[in-house]
Design a protein around this motif. Structure first.
Motif, PDB file in Angstrom:
ATOM      1  N   ASP A 150       0.833  -1.202   0.000  1.00  0.00           N
ATOM      2  CA  ASP A 150       0.000   0.000   0.000  1.00  0.00           C
ATOM      3  C   ASP A 150       0.866   1.250   0.000  1.00  0.00           C
ATOM      4  N   ARG A 151       0.473   2.214  -0.803  1.00  0.00           N
ATOM      5  CA  ARG A 151       1.141   3.524  -0.784  1.00  0.00           C
ATOM      6  C   ARG A 151       0.411   4.420   0.214  1.00  0.00           C
ATOM      7  N   VAL A 152       1.159   5.068   1.088  1.00  0.00           N
ATOM      8  CA  VAL A 152       0.537   5.816   2.177  1.00  0.00           C
ATOM      9  C   VAL A 152       1.184   7.187   2.348  1.00  0.00           C
ATOM     10  N   ALA A 153       0.383   8.124   2.843  1.00  0.00           N
ATOM     11  CA  ALA A 153       0.887   9.415   3.331  1.00  0.00           C
ATOM     12  C   ALA A 153       1.012   9.310   4.844  1.00  0.00           C
ATOM     13  N   LEU A 154       2.134   9.755   5.373  1.00  0.00           N
ATOM     14  CA  LEU A 154       2.385   9.663   6.806  1.00  0.00           C
ATOM     15  C   LEU A 154       1.957  10.952   7.491  1.00  0.00           C
ATOM     16  N   GLU A 155       0.996  10.865   8.387  1.00  0.00           N
ATOM     17  CA  GLU A 155       0.691  11.990   9.267  1.00  0.00           C
ATOM     18  C   GLU A 155       1.737  11.957  10.374  1.00  0.00           C
ATOM     19  N   PRO A 156       2.571  12.997  10.499  1.00  0.00           N
ATOM     20  CA  PRO A 156       3.812  12.848  11.261  1.00  0.00           C
ATOM     21  C   PRO A 156       3.696  12.879  12.781  1.00  0.00           C
ATOM     22  N   GLY A 157       2.532  13.200  13.329  1.00  0.00           N
ATOM     23  CA  GLY A 157       2.404  13.281  14.787  1.00  0.00           C
ATOM     24  C   GLY A 157       1.578  12.145  15.350  1.00  0.00           C
ATOM     25  N   THR A 158       2.124  11.417  16.305  1.00  0.00           N
ATOM     26  CA  THR A 158       1.378  10.371  17.007  1.00  0.00           C
ATOM     27  C   THR A 158       1.120  10.840  18.436  1.00  0.00           C
ATOM     28  N   PRO A 159      -0.143  11.078  18.812  1.00  0.00           N
ATOM     29  CA  PRO A 159      -0.454  11.608  20.140  1.00  0.00           C
ATOM     30  C   PRO A 159      -0.549  10.493  21.178  1.00  0.00           C
ATOM     31  N   CYS A 160      -0.751  10.896  22.440  1.00  0.00           N
ATOM     32  CA  CYS A 160      -0.828   9.911  23.523  1.00  0.00           C
ATOM     33  C   CYS A 160      -2.151   9.170  23.533  1.00  0.00           C
ATOM     34  N   ARG A 161      -3.208   9.773  22.982  1.00  0.00           N
ATOM     35  CA  ARG A 161      -4.565   9.225  22.903  1.00  0.00           C
ATOM     36  C   ARG A 161      -5.304   9.239  24.251  1.00  0.00           C
ATOM     37  N   MET A 162      -4.667   9.673  25.306  1.00  0.00           N
ATOM     38  CA  MET A 162      -5.240   9.581  26.643  1.00  0.00           C
ATOM     39  C   MET A 162      -5.599  10.923  27.268  1.00  0.00           C
ATOM     40  N   CYS A 163      -4.955  11.995  26.860  1.00  0.00           N
ATOM     41  CA  CYS A 163      -5.150  13.290  27.520  1.00  0.00           C
ATOM     42  C   CYS A 163      -6.466  13.922  27.081  1.00  0.00           C
ATOM     43  N   SER A 164      -6.829  15.032  27.716  1.00  0.00           N
ATOM     44  CA  SER A 164      -8.095  15.698  27.399  1.00  0.00           C
ATOM     45  C   SER A 164      -8.115  16.210  25.966  1.00  0.00           C
ATOM     46  N   TYR A 165      -6.972  16.686  25.464  1.00  0.00           N
ATOM     47  CA  TYR A 165      -6.930  17.173  24.089  1.00  0.00           C
ATOM     48  C   TYR A 165      -7.219  16.045  23.104  1.00  0.00           C
ATOM     49  N   CYS A 166      -6.603  14.905  23.322  1.00  0.00           N
ATOM     50  CA  CYS A 166      -6.837  13.759  22.435  1.00  0.00           C
ATOM     51  C   CYS A 166      -8.303  13.334  22.473  1.00  0.00           C
ATOM     52  N   LYS A 167      -8.879  13.298  23.662  1.00  0.00           N
ATOM     53  CA  LYS A 167     -10.263  12.853  23.791  1.00  0.00           C
ATOM     54  C   LYS A 167     -11.246  13.851  23.194  1.00  0.00           C
ATOM     55  N   GLU A 168     -10.833  15.115  23.093  1.00  0.00           N
ATOM     56  CA  GLU A 168     -11.669  16.133  22.462  1.00  0.00           C
ATOM     57  C   GLU A 168     -11.508  16.143  20.945  1.00  0.00           C
TER      58      GLU A 168
END
Length: 344
Positions: free
Chosen positions: A117-135
């Motif tokens: 598969d050819r893919v574009a990489l979104e370069p930021g991986t977040p923690c997925r746990m903080c309030s910003y991620c959940k929002e």
């Protein structure tokens, strides 16, 4: 400095002596693949080095053979200054975060991608746990791991391991070069979202660099009725014309911000409903604010100075001054593909 980075990228991603298939980790009979990388060792000290092959991809990771990596202004800034704001290069770091490539190997839990598969990489991986991620505002996550942001290595290498759900499959009608350009386009799309840009809007874009040019396309797709862009560089303004901007204003040395703002309003047919600033210098912020309609919106995208003296009169007259940082949920937005001129 840009040619130096470009030469390094070409050397890493191409080879005159080794066929591309030899680099494939799937072909055990081929020579051991090399992971060349553009490594920033110190200010103005960029080296092409052999790095170890990435480790085996974990549960939700994939191994990518890189195909196209853009050179961002941040890469140049790190090369020339060794830092951007609080982000300081203290140890050798691989540059690059505008990137695309081909999936070489899957982690055991990856279901939505396959090898090849050819893919574009979104370069930021977040923690997925903080309030910003959940929002859903994961771009503000304080623990985000972002390519080529110290101390995290970037993607200007032959092989890179990345989080699978931040690798977005490209449709057949997008090239790997298109895929790499989705990163700066996402910045432009996010800025237009922050401005709530809609049909019938008069838009001023300050700065005709790559982000400013991408913003022309995004603003038009969001319904801008007239767009004016300013810059010092005539070549950039000519490119802006080819992208369909309605008018350009060349900023000359010695021009007052009030003079520039007046010329912009003349070309727009009135003050800008929305101004998107893509330079970050004090003078460009001033000219943008002064050209904005009372009650309008000013979006700051450019990163150029930590402190600036700004006119407060537009703020008193309810010009909304908004920051725009990176992006979130842009790569998976169907509208993003349409803004490239392609359908997924």
């Amino acid at each position: 400095m840009l040619p130096q980075l470009a030469r390094a990228a070409r050397r890493i991603l191409t080879s005159a002596s080794i066929p591309h298939r030899v680099w494939s980790v799937r072909n055990a009979s081929c020579d051991k693949p090399e992971n060349l990388a553009a490594v920033l060792c110190a200010v103005n000290d960029l080296r092409v080095e052999k790095r170890p092959m990435p480790p085996e991809p974990k549960e939700n990771q994939v191994l990518i053979r890189m195909g196209s990596v853009g050179i961002c202004g941040s890469d140049v800034h790190y090369l020339v200054h060794g830092r951007i704001g609080d982000f300081v290069v203290k140890d050798p770091m691989v540059l690059g975060h505008e990137s695309s490539g081909t999936v070489e190997k899957l982690g055991p839990c990856v279901k939505d991608l396959k090898e090849g598969d050819r893919v574009a990489l979104e370069p930021g991986t977040p923690c997925r746990m903080c309030s910003y991620c959940k929002e859903g505002r994961y771009h503000l996550c304080p623990d985000v791991i972002f390519c080529a942001t110290p101390p995290v290595d970037g993607t200007m290498c032959r092989y890179y391991v990345h989080t699978a759900d931040f690798c977005h499959k490209l449709p057949d009608n997008l090239t790997l070069e298109d895929g790499a350009l989705l990163e700066p386009l996402s910045v432009a799309v996010h800025a237009c979202r922050r401005a709530n840009l809609s049909c019938g809007t008069r838009v001023l874009i300050v700065g005709a660099g790559p982000i400013g040019l991408a913003t022309i396309c995004a603003a038009r797709a969001y319904g801008a009725v007239r767009i004016v862009i300013t810059d010092l560089n005539t070549h950039r303004l000519e490119i802006a014309k080819k992208l369909g901007v309605d008018a350009t204003v060349r900023v000359c040395e010695g021009m007052e911000e009030t003079q520039i703002a007046a010329e912009v309003q003349c070309q727009l047919g009135g003050p800008a409903h929305v101004t998107i600033e893509c330079c970050g210098t004090e003078s460009s912020i001033k000219q943008g604010l002064l050209a904005t309609r009372y009650g309008g919106t000013f979006v700051l995208v450019g990163v150029g100075t930590d402190n600036a003296r700004l006119p407060l009169t537009p703020i008193f007259h309810e010009v909304r001054f908004i920051g725009s940082f990176r992006y979130s949920n842009a790569y998976k937005d169907d509208g993003l593909w349409k803004k490239t001129g392609h359908n997924s």
